[in-house]
Enzyme design. Structure first.
Site, PDB file in Angstrom:
ATOM      1  CB  CYS A   1      89.873 142.578 -86.334  1.00  0.00           C
ATOM      2  SG  CYS A   1      89.952 140.833 -86.738  1.00  0.00           S
TER       3      CYS A   1
ATOM      4  CB  CYS B   1      95.719 138.418 -82.533  1.00  0.00           C
ATOM      5  SG  CYS B   1      93.997 138.060 -82.118  1.00  0.00           S
TER       6      CYS B   1
HETATM    7  N1  DGL Z   1      91.084 139.982 -82.845  1.00  0.00           N
HETATM    8  C1  DGL Z   1      91.359 139.457 -84.094  1.00  0.00           C
HETATM    9  C2  DGL Z   1      92.679 139.797 -84.691  1.00  0.00           C
HETATM   10  O1  DGL Z   1      93.191 140.836 -84.357  1.00  0.00           O
HETATM   11  C3  DGL Z   1      90.696 138.264 -84.626  1.00  0.00           C
HETATM   12  C4  DGL Z   1      90.868 136.997 -83.935  1.00  0.00           C
HETATM   13  C5  DGL Z   1      89.974 135.953 -84.511  1.00  0.00           C
HETATM   14  O2  DGL Z   1      88.771 136.204 -84.563  1.00  0.00           O
HETATM   15  O3  DGL Z   1      90.474 134.906 -84.893  1.00  0.00           O
HETATM   16  O4  DGL Z   1      93.202 139.089 -85.505  1.00  0.00           O
END
Ligand code: DGL
Length: 258
Positions: free
Chosen positions: A74, A183
């Protein structure tokens, strides 16, 4: 050096499975445990303190499950919490950050676009990296609403197309030749993004780079497994159907409160 404990992977939700799948493809014999903290998604609009606390909660569970290495799949958790995680736990962490470097170094127009969450784009870590590329114009865009639509299973909705169009059109007009997906949820949007972007604009995400880095850390510090074909385990704390469907119903998903 042999180590048969699992690799732990976590994300605010289902998006980090894009990273998990790159790891699983490169290291198919390694056992993996994936945590989808969908109940607390999106992390992107939360404060740094909240993101650190949620990340620690996920790490504690992965450590209880004997993980030998943790991949923070993430960008938002990496850019806001990895410094604190490394300071608090005695286990190797691998994080993901928007891949500015390959985009800036290869861009011919010297204009690149980054689509990421607010938490990532506001973070100190991201801004420090961006400052290293003064010769490149970086167009930053917060992907408001995208993670929620993905978590709700609305990948192919008209609302998604409309949002993507409104985020990407200004980048196209500014002459970007690289789009960085900052993301881990966004690689699932590549088919829709490709319909909007002209063909010459390259899309970059960090999945393969994270998988190679995981392999390096196992080789140098942690140890590979000597077992074969270990089945992955997926835990989710809300909405299991969406995770099952993003995994094409190929792997069991366990609903758990964490
Ligand atoms: N998948 C996440 C990222 O890479 C987080 C997205 C989120 O929860 O806002 O930033």
């Amino acid at each position: 050096m042999t180590n048969n404990n699992p690799i732990g992977v976590f994300d605010s939700g289902i998006g980090g499975t894009s990273i998990w799948s790159a790891i699983h493809d490169l290291l198919p014999n390694e056992k993996t445990i994936y945590l989808a903290d969908s109940k607390n998604a999106p992390y992107g609009q939360r404060t740094k303190e909240e993101i650190v606390a949620l990340s620690k909660k996920n790490v504690d569970l992965l450590l209880d499950l004997n993980c030998k290495l943790i991949v923070v799949a993430c960008n938002t958790a990496t850019t806001n919490a990895i410094v604190e995680l490394r300071a608090s736990y005695d286990i190797p962490f691998i994080g993901i950050e928007p891949a500015i470097k390959p985009a800036a170094n290869n861009s011919k127009t010297q204009v690149i676009g980054i689509l990421a969450t607010q938490g990532t784009l506001n973070s100190e870590l991201f801004n420090k990296t961006a400052e290293m590329f003064q010769h490149t114009t970086i167009i930053e865009q917060v992907g408001h609403g995208l993670v929620q639509l993905i978590e709700d299973g609305n990948l192919y909705s008209p609302e998604m197309t409309q949002l993507l169009d409104s985020y990407l059109q200004p980048m196209i007009d500014a002459n970007i030749d690289y789009l960085v997906l900052g993301c881990s949820h966004y690689p699932y949007l590549i088919p829709q993004i490709k319909k909007i972007l002209p063909e010459h604009i390259r899309i970059i995400d960090s999945g393969e780079a994270v998988a190679r880095q995981t392999q390096n850390v196992l080789r140098e510090k942690v140890g590979f497994t000597d077992e074969q074909n270990s089945d992955p385990v997926f835990y989710v704390n809300s909405n299991p159907e969406v995770l099952k469907s993003i995994l094409d119903y190929k792997f069991p998903v366990i609903e758990k409160d964490f």
